[in-house]
Design a protein around this motif. Structure first.
Motif, PDB file in Angstrom:
ATOM      1  N   LEU A 126      27.376  38.875  51.970  1.00 37.05           N
ATOM      2  CA  LEU A 126      28.400  37.827  52.198  1.00 37.05           C
ATOM      3  C   LEU A 126      27.084  37.302  51.329  1.00 37.05           C
ATOM      4  O   LEU A 126      25.943  36.477  50.912  1.00 37.05           O
ATOM      5  N   SER A 127      28.041  36.948  49.910  1.00 29.68           N
ATOM      6  CA  SER A 127      27.397  35.889  48.674  1.00 29.68           C
ATOM      7  C   SER A 127      28.303  33.991  49.141  1.00 29.68           C
ATOM      8  O   SER A 127      29.199  34.267  49.734  1.00 29.68           O
ATOM      9  N   TYR A 128      27.461  33.546  47.935  1.00 28.92           N
ATOM     10  CA  TYR A 128      28.424  32.374  47.870  1.00 28.92           C
ATOM     11  C   TYR A 128      28.930  32.664  47.706  1.00 28.92           C
ATOM     12  O   TYR A 128      29.765  32.993  46.328  1.00 28.92           O
ATOM     13  N   ALA A 129      30.040  31.345  48.131  1.00 20.97           N
ATOM     14  CA  ALA A 129      31.480  31.302  46.844  1.00 20.97           C
ATOM     15  C   ALA A 129      31.603  30.990  45.439  1.00 20.97           C
ATOM     16  O   ALA A 129      32.422  30.598  44.806  1.00 20.97           O
ATOM     17  N   LEU A 130      30.071  29.660  45.400  1.00 22.49           N
ATOM     18  CA  LEU A 130      30.232  28.852  44.503  1.00 22.49           C
ATOM     19  C   LEU A 130      28.810  29.664  43.859  1.00 22.49           C
ATOM     20  O   LEU A 130      28.137  29.999  43.631  1.00 22.49           O
ATOM     21  N   VAL A 144      33.498  32.694  36.240  1.00 22.21           N
ATOM     22  CA  VAL A 144      34.790  32.550  37.090  1.00 22.21           C
ATOM     23  C   VAL A 144      35.710  33.824  36.315  1.00 22.21           C
ATOM     24  O   VAL A 144      35.890  34.178  36.933  1.00 22.21           O
ATOM     25  N   HIS A 145      35.551  33.996  34.695  1.00 22.28           N
ATOM     26  CA  HIS A 145      36.700  34.160  34.589  1.00 22.28           C
ATOM     27  C   HIS A 145      36.007  35.943  33.975  1.00 22.28           C
ATOM     28  O   HIS A 145      37.567  37.102  33.066  1.00 22.28           O
ATOM     29  N   LYS A 146      34.655  36.300  34.479  1.00 20.96           N
ATOM     30  CA  LYS A 146      34.816  37.080  33.987  1.00 20.96           C
ATOM     31  C   LYS A 146      35.102  38.532  35.521  1.00 20.96           C
ATOM     32  O   LYS A 146      35.542  38.341  36.086  1.00 20.96           O
ATOM     33  N   GLU A 166      45.189  35.555  34.269  1.00 24.52           N
ATOM     34  CA  GLU A 166      44.989  34.298  34.148  1.00 24.52           C
ATOM     35  C   GLU A 166      45.247  33.275  35.002  1.00 24.52           C
ATOM     36  O   GLU A 166      45.803  33.061  35.754  1.00 24.52           O
ATOM     37  N   PHE A 167      44.117  32.180  34.505  1.00 20.41           N
ATOM     38  CA  PHE A 167      44.429  30.708  35.805  1.00 20.41           C
ATOM     39  C   PHE A 167      43.481  30.378  35.162  1.00 20.41           C
ATOM     40  O   PHE A 167      42.558  30.403  34.854  1.00 20.41           O
ATOM     41  N   ASP A 168      43.330  28.874  35.997  1.00 18.49           N
ATOM     42  CA  ASP A 168      42.417  28.199  36.010  1.00 18.49           C
ATOM     43  C   ASP A 168      41.404  28.264  37.074  1.00 18.49           C
ATOM     44  O   ASP A 168      41.434  27.956  38.021  1.00 18.49           O
ATOM     45  N   THR A 169      39.930  27.582  36.691  1.00 21.05           N
ATOM     46  CA  THR A 169      38.616  27.285  37.093  1.00 21.05           C
ATOM     47  C   THR A 169      38.618  26.274  37.802  1.00 21.05           C
ATOM     48  O   THR A 169      40.064  25.101  37.517  1.00 21.05           O
ATOM     49  N   ASN A 196      28.845  25.300  40.418  1.00 21.81           N
ATOM     50  CA  ASN A 196      29.381  24.892  40.212  1.00 21.81           C
ATOM     51  C   ASN A 196      31.218  24.518  39.592  1.00 21.81           C
ATOM     52  O   ASN A 196      32.443  24.270  40.074  1.00 21.81           O
ATOM     53  N   ALA A 197      31.765  26.437  40.649  1.00 21.23           N
ATOM     54  CA  ALA A 197      32.641  26.229  40.440  1.00 21.23           C
ATOM     55  C   ALA A 197      33.345  27.915  41.763  1.00 21.23           C
ATOM     56  O   ALA A 197      31.590  28.396  41.815  1.00 21.23           O
ATOM     57  N   LEU A 198      33.885  27.402  41.901  1.00 22.55           N
ATOM     58  CA  LEU A 198      34.480  28.604  42.707  1.00 22.55           C
ATOM     59  C   LEU A 198      35.162  30.172  42.039  1.00 22.55           C
ATOM     60  O   LEU A 198      35.588  29.812  40.858  1.00 22.55           O
ATOM     61  N   ARG A 199      34.403  31.066  43.077  1.00 19.56           N
ATOM     62  CA  ARG A 199      34.508  32.707  42.098  1.00 19.56           C
ATOM     63  C   ARG A 199      35.755  32.269  42.573  1.00 19.56           C
ATOM     64  O   ARG A 199      36.763  32.606  43.541  1.00 19.56           O
TER      65      ARG A 199
END
Lengths: 789, 351
Positions: A510-514, A520-522, A527-530, A542-545
Motif C-alpha cells: 500500500l503505497s502513496y498515490a503522490l 508520472v508518465h513512466k 496520452e494524458f495530462d499529469t 507533487n503529482a498523482l500517479r
C-alpha cells in the motif's frame, strides 16, 4: 483558548477544582489539551535575606542567610541583585520546579546550600512575558511580604490554566463571558454582571467625526473617543491574567484592549486619535495597495482585503492587524476605540494570507453585535479606572445588524426521537434555563429564545444537540436497531483478485498515490495530462500517479537497500489522469517480481514466464481464459523490447507485462499492470463458470518436435496445430524448448505434447496416426517449420 | 541311503545359510533343481529302484525337495526384504531441511481491517460504496455543509488540484455522492472505506491514510441506534469487553455531533500512557445527519433522519497488529508485509 480560572471566576462560581472543570467541560463538548497550574512548582516560601557575603571561592556567587519563617537557611545564590533586606521566593529542599527540576541540599564550591532563590523564569513564566527587571535576577517581593508565606499567592500568580481546543462552531467560547455561561449551564449557576460603568465628560464627539462605510462586509462599526490617557504599566493582576491567557503585556492601554477582547470576545483596535485625524473610511483595498502594519512589515493588499483608512491612506487591515502609522505609543494622549464586525469569510481569507491572530480567529468564527457595544463600554470602564481616561460623550455608529433573540420551535417528541431517549419535559426546559435560553411551551411545541451570543444555534437540531449535550450524550443507551431486513453487498470481484494474487504468493503493498511529477508518465504509452498538486508538501510528492509501477519500483529499491532481494509484490490502487480537460481515476492492479519466486534449496528465479503465469492465473480467474493475448506493440520505453508485451483483451489493450529495461535497472525485475476497473466491469460478461463433461473414453498422447527459426513465436505454431487438429485434438502442451547440438544456430526446436480424445468412442491407433501425420504435414507447410527427427 | 539323504539335507541347509544375493539363490536352485540338478537326478534315479522300494524312495526324495523349496522361499523373502531395507536406507533424507515453496503471499494489514469492517457491515445489510479519491470541493465540503470559507475547513489541510478539485480529506465525501445518486430518495445503508489525504506528515500522521464512513438514512433513526451500531463495530474490532462513550462535538454535516471514545485498547480502561491515564481513546466522529445535508441532496428532513460516522483505520490496524509506527504501514518492507499471511482471529459478540 487558554482559560484562566481566576479570570472566569469574576463571573461564575465554580463548585469544583480545575481538573474536574476541564473534564466536565469535555463532557459537554469542549475538549482540552492541558489543565495546569500557572506556576507548576512545589515547596515555595517567601524568604528575607538577612546576611549576604561573597562566596570565598567565586567572584559572583553570594552566600546568604535567609529567613524563611520557621528557620534561617544558608543558600548560595548567583543572582546579581541578591542583597541584604530584600524579600525573595525560596524553593526549599524537596521543591520541584518546572521541567522536573528537583531542589536538593548541595555543596556549591565547598559551601553548603539549602534551597534556591528563584527568578520568574525559574517558576515557569515564559521569557516572552517578562519585563527587563524580571530577567535581571531573582524576584524581589514588596516590603509587605511575610517570610514563610506562599509567594505564588503574594504575586497573584495562583492561577490555573485550561487550554481548550474548541470546535469551530463555538466562537462564543472565545471569551470569558461565554465560558462563564457554559460553566453556568453545567453547574446551574448564575452568570454575574460585568461592570460597564463610567462617567462621560461634557465634550461630545457627535458631528466632529466622519465615518464612511463603503463595503457591505462591515455590518457594524462603532467608535468612541477617550482623552488624556496616562500610559503606564498595567497592574499585576491584569498582567498576570494576560500572561495566563497567553498574551504578552505591553502597557495599560494596549493591555486593556486585549483584556476586553478576552473577556467579552470582541476584538478591539485603539488608534492614536491625534495621528488618525477626524475621518475613518472602511473599504476594500485596491489591488497592490500597500500598508505598513503594526509589526513594521509592508503588506501588499488585494481587493478581497478590507481596510480601515483615514482621509489619505489605509491605516489598518480590518480584523487582522492595525497599521503602524496610527499605533498607540508611550506618547499617545487621546484614543479612538474601534469595535466592529467584519465579514467572517473575508477576514479568514486575509488572515490566512497575512497572519492568524487572536483577533482574526474571533472574527472568523462570528461575533455577537451586542458584545460589540459591550466591548466599548467595558473599555471605557477600564480606561477610566486604570489609565485615568476622560470619556468623550457620544458614540459613532454604523449598524446594520439584527440583535433580536432567535425564536426556534421544536417538539418534545422530536427531541426524544432524535436522541433516542425519553427526557422529561421539565428537564428539557430546565436545561434551556441553565443555558440562559428563555422558553415558552404551547401544547407540544417548545419555543426557545436563543440569545444573540449563541451564533451557532439556528435550527431545531441545534437545540436538540444542546439538550443532549447538557443532559449528557453518554446517557444515551444503545437500542436494538429496527431496520428492514436486507442483504448487503460489496465488490466481490475486486476482493477475489486480491485473494488470487495472495494465493499466487505475492505480498500486497500500500503505497502513496503522490509521487514525483517526473515519474508520472513512466511505464505507459497512454496520452494524458499529469494531475499536479497546487501546493505540495515536497517536490517528491507533487503529482498523482498514473501507473502504480513507479511506486512498486520504489518499494523494490527500499527493500533492496535492506538486503531483501526476493520480492513479489502487488498493489490494487487508483490511477489518476486528466484527459480532454477532465479529471478521472480508475482502479489498476500492478505487480512486480524479482529474485526467487520459489524458495528453499531448489530455488527458482523469477523470469518472464513466472510473471506471465501470474497474469494468466489472474485473468483466467476472472473468466477471461482464452480471450486475451500478448501483442508486441505499443510498449513503454521503460520495458525490455524483447521481453515485454501489451495485454490485449477483445482487441483492446488492458495492460502491459514485461521486464524492466536494462537501461532503467540492471536487476532482473518483471512487472505487470492492468486496468482492473475495465476487467472487473467486463468480468460479468465473461463466460459463466459451467461444468464441462469429462470424456468417458481414453485419450491418446503423441509427441512431436518442430525445428523453426528463432524469431518464430510458438503461439503461431500452436495455432496451426490447433487448426489442423480439429476437435479431436483436445490439448497442446509445450514440454521442451531446445537449442544446441543438432539444431542450427538461428533455429530452435520446440516439442509439443498433443492429446487426442473423442467423447463418443475410443480412438483407434490408425485414426490418431492419420490425424497426427496430417497435423505434421500441414503445420510444416504453413509455418515453414520441419519435424525434428 | 538314509545316511546319504541326511547328509544331502545338511548340505542344502548349510548352502542356504550362506546365500547372500538373488543371483546366488538362483544358482543354488539351478544346482539342485535344474535339469541336471542333484535333486532332479535323485528324482530321476527312481527308475532304477526296485518296484517295492519305489514308494519309500519317492517319499525320501520328496522330503528333500520340500526342504529345498521351503528354504528357497524363506531365503528369497529374506533377501527381498534386505534389498528393500537397503533401498529405504539409501533413500533416507534429512527432513529438517527447508521446504520448497512459493513465497508467502499476504494482504496488507490496512486492507485486512477494511475487509473485516466490510464483512461486518455487509452482514448487517450495508452496501459498500467506493467513491473517488480525486474529489471536487462540492462533494467533499459544500454538500456537507462546509460553505466556502467555513472555519471547520481549517481542521482539514487539503491538497488542492485547482479551485474545485482536491484529494478527498474525508470519506464523508462519498456520503453526498450516494445521497445524490439515489434518485428515488429512498433509505440508505452504506459504508465507504478508502484512502484519504491531508497535508500533514509527522510521527503520528501520514499524509495518506484510510478511513471508513458509514451512513444510514431511514425513518425514525436515532442517536441510540447509532450507539448500538458503533458498539457492535467496537466490540467486533477491539474485543467483546470494549465499551464506548459519547461526547458532544461538532462537525458541519451532523447535528447533534459527537466524538466516540472506546475503552483504551491497551489497558482496558485502567489508564496508561496510550490513553493519557484517562482509560479512553477517541476513535470515531459521528452524529445525526444535518438537515441541510439531507436537503442539499434532495432528502426531506421532516421525513427522514439519519446517522453518519467515520473513523481512521490506520490506528485500528496498528492496534490490532501491535504495529508501533504508522510509517511501517506505508514503507512496505517485505519483512513487514510477509507477517500478515495468517487467518484472523474473530471477536465474537454476544447479545
Amino acid at each position: 483558548m487558554k482559560l484562566s480560572t481566576n479570570f472566569v471566576k469574576d463571573y461564575i462560581d465554580i463548585p469544583v477544582d480545575y481538573k474536574t472543570l476541564a473534564d466536565d467541560m469535555t463532557n459537554v463538548g469542549n475538549e482540552y489539551d492541558s489543565a495546569e497550574k500557572l506556576i507548576n512548582a512545589t515547596n515555595l516560601v517567601i524568604g528575607e535575606i538577612l546576611e549576604c557575603e561573597m562566596h570565598p571561592d567565586s567572584d559572583h556567587l553570594h552566600v546568604c542567610k535567609v529567613n524563611v519563617g520557621k528557620e534561617t537557611l544558608q543558600i548560595v545564590c548567583g543572582a546579581p541583585n541578591a542583597r541584604v533586606g530584600i524579600k525573595v521566593v525560596v524553593a526549599l529542599v524537596g521543591a520541584v520546579l518546572p521541567g522536573d527540576f528537583k531542589i536538593k541540599a548541595s555543596k556549591i564550591r565547598g559551601v553548603e546550600s539549602y534551597g534556591m532563590m528563584c527568578s520568574l523564569e525559574e517558576l515557569g513564566i515564559e521569557h516572552k512575558y517578562l519585563r527587563p527587571k524580571d530577567v535581571e535576577g531573582i524576584i524581589e517581593l514588596g516590603e509587605d511580604a511575610v517570610p514563610g508565606e506562599d509567594p505564588v499567592k503574594y504575586l497573584q500568580l495562583d492561577d490555573e490554566v485550561i487550554d481548550f481546543e474548541l470546535t469551530a462552531n463555538r466562537g462564543d467560547l472565545l471569551s470569558i463571558l461565554g465560558m462563564a455561561h457554559e460553566i453556568g449551564a453545567i453547574y446551574d449557576k448564575e452568570v454575574k454582571p460585568i461592570d460597564l460603568s463610567y462617567t462621560e465628560s461634557s465634550e461630545n464627539i457627535d458631528g466632529k467625526f466622519n465615518l464612511d462605510i463603503k463595503t457591505e462586509d462591515c455590518p457594524l462599526f462603532l467608535a468612541k473617543r477617550v482623552n488624556n490617557v496616562v500610559i503606564k504599566e498595567s497592574p499585576e493582576w491584569l498582567r498576570n491574567r494576560l500572561i495566563a491567557s497567553g498574551i504578552r503585556p505591553i502597557n495599560n492601554v494596549v493591555d486593556i484592549s486585549n483584556y476586553v477582547m478576552l473577556e467579552v470576545g470582541q476584538p478591539l483596535h485603539f488608534y492614536d486619535a491625534d495621528k488618525l485625524g477626524d475621518t475613518i473610511v472602511v473599504r476594500h483595498a485596491n489591488n497592490d495597495e500597500k500598508l505598513m502594519t503594526l509589526d513594521e512589515q509592508e503588506r501588499i493588499l488585494s481587493e478581497s482585503d478590507i481596510v480601515i483608512a483615514n482621509k489619505t491612506e489605509a491605516i489598518g487591515l480590518a480584523g487582522v492587524m492595525g497599521g503602524f502609522s496610527t499605533e498607540v505609543t508611550e506618547d499617545t494622549k487621546n484614543i479612538l476605540i474601534e469595535s466592529a464586525i467584519f465579514d467572517a469569510v473575508k477576514i479568514r481569507l486575509t488572515s490566512k494570507k497575512v497572519l492568524r491572530s487572536e483577533a482574526s480567529n474571533r472574527f472568523e468564527k462570528g461575533l455577537d453585535p451586542k458584545r460589540t457595544y459591550m466591548a466599548i463600554e467595558r473599555s471605557c470602564n477600564l480606561l477610566e479606572k486604570l489609565a485615568g481616561a476622560e470619556i468623550v460623550s457620544g458614540l459613532i455608529v454604523h449598524d446594520k445588524t439584527n440583535k433580536e433573540d432567535k425564536e426556534i420551535d421544536v417538539t418534545f417528541e422530536k427531541i426524544n426521537q432524535v436522541l433516542g431517549i425519553e427526557i422529561p419535559r421539565e428537564e428539557v426546559i430546565g436545561i434551556f434555563k441553565r443555558l440562559g435560553f428563555e422558553t415558552r411551551v404551547n401544547e407540544n411545541i417548545l419555543t426557545v429564545l436563543v440569545p444573540s451570543r449563541r451564533l451557532d444555534i439556528s435550527i431545531k437540531e441545534d437545540l436538540i444537540e444542546e439538550v443532549g449535550r447538557i443532559y449528557g450524550m453518554d446517557k444515551i443507551v444503545a437500542k436494538p436497531i429496527v431496520l428492514p431486513l436486507k442483504t448487503g453487498s460489496y465488490d466481490k470481484a475486486k476482493r477475489s483478485v486480491r485473494n488470487k494474487m495472495v494465493e499466487l504468493g505475492l505480498n500486497e503493498t500500500l503505497s502513496y498515490a503522490l509521487i514525483p511529477e517526473r515519474e508520472v508518465h513512466k511505464y505507459t504509452t497512454d496520452e494524458f495530462d499529469t494531475v499536479k498538486i497546487l501546493d505540495p508538501m515536497t517536490e517528491e510528492r507533487n503529482a498523482l500517479r498514473y501507473s502504480l509501477i513507479p511506486s512498486l519500483k520504489m518499494i523494490y529499491e527500499y527493500n533492496k537497500a535492506r538486503n531483501q532481494k526476493d520480492i513479489s509484490i502487488f498493489e490494487i490502487g487508483k490511477s489518476f489522469y486528466k484527459k480532454d480537460g477532465k479529471y478521472g481515476e480508475q482502479l489498476n492492479l500492478a505487480a512486480l517480481m524479482t529474485g526467487n519466486y520459489v524458495v528453499g534449496i531448489d530455488k527458482e528465479q523469477v523470469n518472464f514466464y513466472t510473471i506471465k503465469g501470474v497474469m494468466e492465473e489472474m485473468l483466467d480467474h476472472l473468466g477471461f481464459a482464452g480471450e486475451y493475448k500478448l501483442a508486441i506493440e505499443d510498449l513503454p520505453v521503460e520495458l525490455h523490447p524483447g521481453q515485454s508485451a501489451s495485454i490485449m483483451l477483445a482487441g483492446e489493450k488492458v495492460g502491459i507485462i514485461g521486464k524492466i529495461h536494462p537501461n532503467v535497472s540492471k536487476d532482473n525485475i518483471y512487472v505487470l499492470e492492468v486496468n482492473l476497473e475495465k476487467l472487473l466491469a467486463d468480468t460479468n460478461n465473461s463466460k459463466k463458470m459451467k461444468y464441462k463433461e469429462i470424456s468417458k473414453f481414453p485419450s491418446v498422447v503423441k509427441d512431436v518436435a518442430f525445428v523453426m527459426n528463432k524469431e518464430m513465436r510458438s503461439e503461431v505454431v500452436e495455432a496451426a496445430i490447433k487448426k489442423a487438429g480439429g476437435k479431436l485434438l483436445t490439448n497442446i502442451e509445450v514440454f521442451d524448448v531446445y537449442t544446441g547440438e543438432n539444431v542450427k544456430e538461428d533455429e530452435k526446436s520446440i516439442a509439443y505434447k498433443l492429446t487426442f480424445n473423442d467423447k463418443e468412442k475410443t480412438l483407434s491407433d490408425e485414426e490418431v496416426l492419420s490425424l497426427f501425420n496430417k497435423i505434421i504435414e500441414k503445420v510444416s507447410a504453413e509455418c515453414n517449420v520441419r519435424i525434428r527427427v | 541311503m538314509q545316511e546319504k539323504i541326511e547328509q544331502l539335507k545338511q548340505e542344502i541347509t548349510q548352502k542356504f545359510a550362506e546365500i547372500k544375493t538373488m543371483q546366488e539363490l538362483n544358482d543354488l536352485k539351478a544346482m539342485y533343481m535344474g535339469k541336471k540338478g542333484l535333486i532332479t537326478e535323485l528324482n530321476n534315479g527312481i527308475k532304477d529302484v526296485a518296484p517295492e522300494e519305489k514308494k519309500e524312495y519317492g517319499m525320501i526324495v520328496n522330503s528333500v525337495r520340500v526342504l529345498f523349496n521351503d528354504l528357497f522361499t524363506a531365503t528369497q523373502t529374506k533377501i527381498q526384504e534386505e534389498i528393500v531395507n537397503e533401498k529405504l536406507k539409501k533413500d533416507t533424507i534429512d527432513i529438517s531441511l527447508p521446504s520448497k515453496k512459493i513465497k508467502r503471499g499476504s494482504k496488507h494489514p490496512l486492507n485486512r481491517i477494511i475487509e473485516e469492517v466490510e464483512d461486518l457491515f455487509v452482514s448487517m445489510g450495508y452496501d459498500v460504496y467506493d467513491g473517488p479519491e480525486l474529489e471536487d470541493d462540492e462533494h467533499c465540503f459544500r454538500l456537507l455543509n462546509y460553505y466556502v470559507g467555513h472555519p471547520a475547513r481549517d481542521a482539514q489541510d487539503t491538497f488542492y488540484i485547482d479551485d474545485e478539485y482536491l484529494l478527498r480529506t474525508q470519506t464523508s465525501a462519498s456520503q453526498s455522492r450516494v445521497m445524490q445518486a439515489n434518485k428515488e430518495k429512498s433509505p440508505i445503508r452504506i459504508i465507504c472505506p478508502g484512502k484519504t489525504y491531508r497535508r500533514d506528515d509527522d510521527a503520528t500522521h501520514s499524509h495518506q491514510f484510510a478511513q471508513v464512513e458509514g451512513l444510514v438514512i431511514d425513518e425514525n433513526v436515532s442517536l441510540a441506534d447509532l450507539k448500538r451500531t458503533l458498539e457492535i463495530l467496537a466490540k467486533k474490532l477491539l474485543g467483546e469487553n470494549t465499551q464506548i462513550r459519547f461526547r458532544p462535538s461538532y462537525f458541519p454535516f451532523t447535528e447533534p455531533s459527537c466524538e466516540v471514545d472506546v475503552t483504551c485498547f491497551k489497558c482496558g480502561g485502567k489508564g496508561c500512557n496510550l490513553c493519557k491515564q484517562t482509560g479512553w481513546i477517541e476513535l470515531l466522529g459521528a452524529g445525526m445527519v444535518h438537515p441541510n445535508v439531507l436537503k442539499m441532496s434532495g432528502y426531506d428532513p421532516d421525513k427522514y433522519t439519519g446517522f453518519a460516522f467515520g473513523t481512521g483505520l490506520d490506528r485500528l490496524a496498528m492496534f490490532k497488529y501491535a504495529i508501533t509506527d504508522i510509517r511501517l504501514l506505508y514503507t512496505n518492507d517485505i519483512r513487514f508485509l510477509e507477517q500478515f499471511d495468517r487467518k484472523d482471529e474473530e471477536n465474537e459478540i454476544k447479545y
